[in-house]
Enzyme design. Structure first.
Site, short mmCIF file in Angstrom:
data_model
loop_
_atom_site.label_atom_id
_atom_site.label_comp_id
_atom_site.label_asym_id
_atom_site.label_seq_id
_atom_site.Cartn_x
_atom_site.Cartn_y
_atom_site.Cartn_z
N GLY A 68 -6.48 0.68 -4.06
CA GLY A 68 -5.67 1.82 -4.51
C GLY A 68 -4.70 2.24 -3.41
CG HIS A 69 -6.20 3.94 0.21
ND1 HIS A 69 -7.55 3.71 0.20
CD2 HIS A 69 -6.06 5.29 0.20
CE1 HIS A 69 -8.20 4.87 0.21
NE2 HIS A 69 -7.32 5.84 0.21
P1 AMP Z 1 -7.34 9.49 0.16
O1 AMP Z 1 -7.58 8.52 1.27
O2 AMP Z 1 -8.43 9.57 -0.83
O3 AMP Z 1 -6.87 10.83 0.67
O4 AMP Z 1 -6.12 8.90 -0.67
C1 AMP Z 1 -4.88 8.62 -0.05
C2 AMP Z 1 -3.86 8.37 -1.11
O5 AMP Z 1 -4.25 7.24 -1.90
C3 AMP Z 1 -3.70 9.54 -2.08
O6 AMP Z 1 -2.32 9.71 -2.39
C4 AMP Z 1 -4.48 9.08 -3.28
O7 AMP Z 1 -4.06 9.66 -4.50
C5 AMP Z 1 -4.22 7.59 -3.27
N1 AMP Z 1 -5.24 6.88 -4.02
C6 AMP Z 1 -6.58 6.95 -3.84
N2 AMP Z 1 -7.22 6.19 -4.75
C7 AMP Z 1 -6.26 5.64 -5.53
C8 AMP Z 1 -6.28 4.78 -6.68
N3 AMP Z 1 -7.42 4.34 -7.21
N4 AMP Z 1 -5.09 4.42 -7.22
C9 AMP Z 1 -3.92 4.88 -6.70
N5 AMP Z 1 -3.84 5.70 -5.63
C10 AMP Z 1 -4.99 6.08 -5.06
#
Ligand code: AMP
Length: 281
Positions: free
Chosen positions: A34-35
């Site tokens: 996702g990241h």
């Molecule tokens: P985090 O590390 O959870 O703060 O996420 C960092 C970024 O990655 C944020 O903009 C999230 O929305 C994005 N993100 C996390 N999981 C996903 C996913 N499954 N699909 C798309 N973007 C994601």
């Protein structure tokens, strides 16, 4: 890939690439595809892509959640290198929150922060706004890439940038899912085998909501069914809400002119999962 740990190193890097466009992907690490999809979106559009890894203490409303948040920095660096990321910024808390403080403008965001996640995680979005404001101020990107997985978060940051009259453009990126539909998340790695098998139920109920949208069931009935299905499967549901994708106000009656999105947060044991699905597109 440049590994930048201090503000001085970040500044030096910015000087080296001064004429290039910068795409920025802020994260809390424990990276997954996702990241990386955000990194790929940035690389497709910007000349330089920088990712930050910072587990931001101010956005955790429970100390135990912060303590349990997965940290996998060596593997994260490998993944970012394999995706050809130009730089990663891994600051300490002292760099992000200097003793002397920094000036955070006051934003009018309550209409977006009070509901959904904000209603269940007091102070969470204050921390998110604080850290994203600080990070974009330091990185000064052209584009900021954020995932629609955190739908409310990206809506709030888009509004923050609008109120700042910032030239930074927020690029919302679609949710990456596992083959069984579970939205990728750093928290998924804490699921037990049994919980991992149950977890895709969240996407199932979202798809059922979408299939029944604008049929005979009212939004309130769709919501009640979804909560019921999740509880029967063993989830503890914080919320399942159908809201206007622009204002985040709850939708109680069908209105074709409104973009509807179903947002859900539910617990499996001590792991909290969130997901969402647009219903009208
Ligand atoms: P985090 O590390 O959870 O703060 O996420 C960092 C970024 O990655 C944020 O903009 C999230 O929305 C994005 N993100 C996390 N999981 C996903 C996913 N499954 N699909 C798309 N973007 C994601």
């Amino acid at each position: 890939m440049e590994i930048l740990k201090t503000l001085a190193e970040l500044e030096q890097w910015r000087k080296q690439i001064a004429t290039k466009t910068i795409g920025f992907v802020p994260t809390m690490g424990a990276l997954h595809d996702g990241h990386l999809s955000l990194i790929r979106a940035s690389k497709a559009q910007d000349e330089q892509t920088i990712c930050s890894i910072f587990v931001n203490p101010t956005q955790f409303n429970e100390a135990s959640d912060l303590a349990k948040y997965p940290r996998t920095i060596a593997a994260d660096i490998e993944l970012l290198m394999s995706a050809d990321t130009n730089a990663v910024f891994i600051p300490t808390s002292a760099e992000i929150y200097p003793a002397a403080g920094f000036e955070l403008p006051s934003f009018q965001l309550e209409h977006l922060t009070n509901t959904l996640e904000g209603a269940h995680r007091p102070g969470h979005f204050d921390g998110v706004v604080q850290v994203v404001y600080r990070l974009v101020d330091l990185v000064q990107p052209d584009h900021l890439y954020m995932g629609l997985k955190d739908f409310q978060q990206q809506a709030i940051i888009a509004e923050m940038l609008r109120q700042m009259e910032s030239a930074i453009e927020l690029v919302p990126c679609t949710i990456r899912r596992e083959p069984d539909g579970l939205a990728m998340s750093s928290r998924n790695r804490r699921l037990s085998t049994e919980q991992r098998q149950l977890a895709p139920k969240i996407y199932d109920v979202l798809r059922t909501a979408k299939a029944t949208w604008q049929t005979t069931e009212s939004p309130t009935e769709i919501q009640a069914n979804a909560i019921n299905q999740l509880e029967l499967a063993g989830f503890e549901v914080d919320y399942f809400e159908i809201v206007d994708a622009k204002t985040l106000a709850p939708i109680r009656m069908f209105d074709k002119s409104v973009s509807a999105i179903a947002c859900v947060a539910a617990w499996l044991g001590d792991i909290r999962l969130i997901d969402n699905l647009r219903l009208d597109t």
